[in-house]
Design a protein around this motif. Structure first.
Motif, PDB file in Angstrom:
ATOM      1  N   PRO A 135      18.073  50.830  69.729  1.00 58.98           N
ATOM      2  CA  PRO A 135      18.337  50.274  68.406  1.00 58.98           C
ATOM      3  C   PRO A 135      19.836  50.225  68.121  1.00 58.98           C
ATOM      4  N   GLN A 136      20.245  49.266  67.300  1.00 58.50           N
ATOM      5  CA  GLN A 136      21.661  49.115  66.976  1.00 58.50           C
ATOM      6  C   GLN A 136      22.230  50.384  66.359  1.00 58.50           C
ATOM      7  N   LYS A 137      21.437  51.053  65.526  1.00 53.97           N
ATOM      8  CA  LYS A 137      21.900  52.298  64.915  1.00 53.97           C
ATOM      9  C   LYS A 137      22.243  53.337  65.968  1.00 53.97           C
ATOM     10  N   GLN A 138      21.403  53.438  67.001  1.00 56.05           N
ATOM     11  CA  GLN A 138      21.654  54.399  68.073  1.00 56.05           C
ATOM     12  C   GLN A 138      22.913  54.031  68.849  1.00 56.05           C
ATOM     13  N   LYS A 139      23.145  52.740  69.050  1.00 58.98           N
ATOM     14  CA  LYS A 139      24.355  52.297  69.740  1.00 58.98           C
ATOM     15  C   LYS A 139      25.596  52.688  68.947  1.00 58.98           C
ATOM     16  N   LEU A 146      28.738  51.202  58.796  1.00 59.51           N
ATOM     17  CA  LEU A 146      28.449  50.487  60.033  1.00 59.51           C
ATOM     18  C   LEU A 146      27.067  49.850  59.950  1.00 59.51           C
ATOM     19  N   LEU A 147      27.032  48.527  59.913  1.00 60.70           N
ATOM     20  CA  LEU A 147      25.792  47.772  59.764  1.00 60.70           C
ATOM     21  C   LEU A 147      25.580  46.893  60.992  1.00 60.70           C
ATOM     22  N   ARG A 148      24.766  45.849  60.873  1.00 64.62           N
ATOM     23  CA  ARG A 148      24.555  44.950  62.006  1.00 64.62           C
ATOM     24  C   ARG A 148      24.500  43.499  61.534  1.00 64.62           C
ATOM     25  N   PHE A 176      34.119  68.920  62.055  1.00 64.85           N
ATOM     26  CA  PHE A 176      32.961  68.158  62.510  1.00 64.85           C
ATOM     27  C   PHE A 176      32.947  66.819  61.773  1.00 64.85           C
ATOM     28  N   GLY A 177      32.133  65.905  62.281  1.00 62.43           N
ATOM     29  CA  GLY A 177      31.900  64.649  61.595  1.00 62.43           C
ATOM     30  C   GLY A 177      30.462  64.605  61.110  1.00 62.43           C
ATOM     31  N   VAL A 178      30.197  63.727  60.150  1.00 64.44           N
ATOM     32  CA  VAL A 178      28.848  63.537  59.623  1.00 64.44           C
ATOM     33  C   VAL A 178      28.452  62.080  59.824  1.00 64.44           C
ATOM     34  N   ILE A 179      27.297  61.869  60.430  1.00 66.48           N
ATOM     35  CA  ILE A 179      26.746  60.526  60.585  1.00 66.48           C
ATOM     36  C   ILE A 179      25.475  60.463  59.753  1.00 66.48           C
ATOM     37  N   SER A 180      25.456  59.571  58.771  1.00 65.09           N
ATOM     38  CA  SER A 180      24.335  59.522  57.838  1.00 65.09           C
ATOM     39  C   SER A 180      23.713  58.132  57.764  1.00 65.09           C
ATOM     40  N   ASP A 181      22.396  58.117  57.715  1.00 65.87           N
ATOM     41  CA  ASP A 181      21.653  56.919  57.369  1.00 65.87           C
ATOM     42  C   ASP A 181      21.886  56.642  55.879  1.00 65.87           C
ATOM     43  N   ILE A 182      21.495  55.465  55.418  1.00 64.21           N
ATOM     44  CA  ILE A 182      21.668  55.117  54.006  1.00 64.21           C
ATOM     45  C   ILE A 182      20.326  55.013  53.292  1.00 64.21           C
TER      46      ILE A 182
END
Length: 341
Positions: free
Chosen positions: A250-254, A233-235, A144-150
């Motif tokens: 939102p950019q995060k969702q994209k 991954l930022l914006r 699996f992969g992990v996607i995390s906020d900071i």
């Protein structure tokens, strides 16, 4: 930001040029590389003193971008790919190239060099025009992969504070090496990266609403606190000024959608906090990508109204394992019971 064209850079006395690579991700057949070409401002992220911290913060945001600059990527096998920076100095090279997995190390990282394509510049270039870059290709062992906020998920930030004053103070007046992680976060992420067998090398992706100007600051924080290496991954700053359409995501969702699309066979664990919109975004992602989300973890924040909203939002959320995390030990125990670690 200063409006400077690439072709007339020799007119003024300027800093040396550099290319910054943002660690990104790809596949065996897809090259997906991001970064920025800017002038070197001699930023020392570990420099002490309030004045130096403020000066370095100013330098991170008052960047002198190199517009419309041809750049080149060179792999260890000698193969090259060319690209060009945009009007803000950013570059994005997204191409189909076969055999990239043969260049990856045991963790899935593909190393390469970046250079300015124009070798007749009237400007000095750092590092003899050879800048390091990396891209991650998840290996076959990954389960699996992990996607995390900071912010307030792994890094004490204060995004729920009034007028975001804690965010400003923490960013301007604290060195990356002195920022505090949320207790036990790096240990939890390391366990997730290793997986149940210990050798899965599950990829970790760090996604934030922060601007790319903070990339090296956040990268140093992650390294200092022993988090597993992964794409950050930022914006762009420009996106803060753009007026969004009512139906625009939102950019995060994209970015999260891009990741799930890039790896259609890989399920993901989503980790965020209950202070902002992570709960809403993660729920919508789980609907848009049915069967792809293994679990959702949201860190509790010290804000009663936002906590109550999240509890109500997930009250009838039964199809995917969900946990409101007060302490990291709770998340670790939950992950063990579900066979993730």
């Amino acid at each position: 930001m200063k409006d400077r064209n690439f072709n007339d850079m020799g007119i003024f006395k300027k800093d040396k040029l550099q290319i910054i690579n943002f660690q990104s991700y790809g596949s065996a057949t897809r090259l997906y590389v991001r970064g920025r070409a800017i002038e070197d401002e001699n930023i020392d992220l570990d420099q002490k003193g309030i004045f130096n911290l403020m000066k370095n913060t100013w330098k991170r945001f008052e960047t002198d971008e190199i517009k419309n600059a041809p750049i080149k990527i060179t792999f260890s096998n000698g193969e090259t790919v060319e690209g060009v920076t945009d009007n803000d100095g950013y570059y994005l090279i997204d191409e189909n190239i076969a055999g990239l997995q043969n260049l990856a190390n045991e963790e899935g990282w593909v190393k390469f060099e970046l250079s300015f394509g124009n070798t007749k510049l009237k400007r000095e270039i750092l590092l003899q025009n050879r800048f390091p870059g990396e891209m991650l290709i998840p290996g076959d062992n990954a389960k699996f992969g992990v996607i995390s906020d900071i912010d307030d998920t792994i890094l004490h930030t204060g995004v729920v504070s009034s007028l975001k004053w804690k965010v400003i103070i923490n960013t301007m007046f604290k060195r990356a090496t002195k920022r505090s992680q949320l207790e036990g976060a790096s240990d939890f992420y390391t366990k997730l990266h290793m997986g149940k067998s210990g050798d899965e090398a599950n990829p970790i992706f760090y996604v934030s609403h922060s601007p790319w100007n903070l990339y090296r600051y956040l990268e140093l924080f992650l390294k200092t606190n022993n988090f597993p290496k992964g794409p950050v991954l930022l914006r762009s700053m420009a996106s803060f000024k753009m007026r969004k359409k009512s139906d625009e995501k939102p950019q995060k969702q994209k970015e999260i959608s891009n990741l799930l699309t890039a790896y259609p066979e890989l399920p993901f664990i989503l980790i965020g906090d209950s202070g902002e919109k992570d709960g809403d975004i993660y729920q919508e992602i789980s609907t848009l990508f049915p069967g792809r989300i293994k679990a959702i973890y949201l860190r509790s924040v010290n804000h009663s109204k936002r906590m109550a909203r999240i509890e109500n939002l997930f009250a009838d959320f039964k199809d995917i394992p969900f946990l409101m995390v007060n302490k990291t030990e709770e998340a670790i125990e939950h992950a063990k019971k579900n066979g993730f670690i």
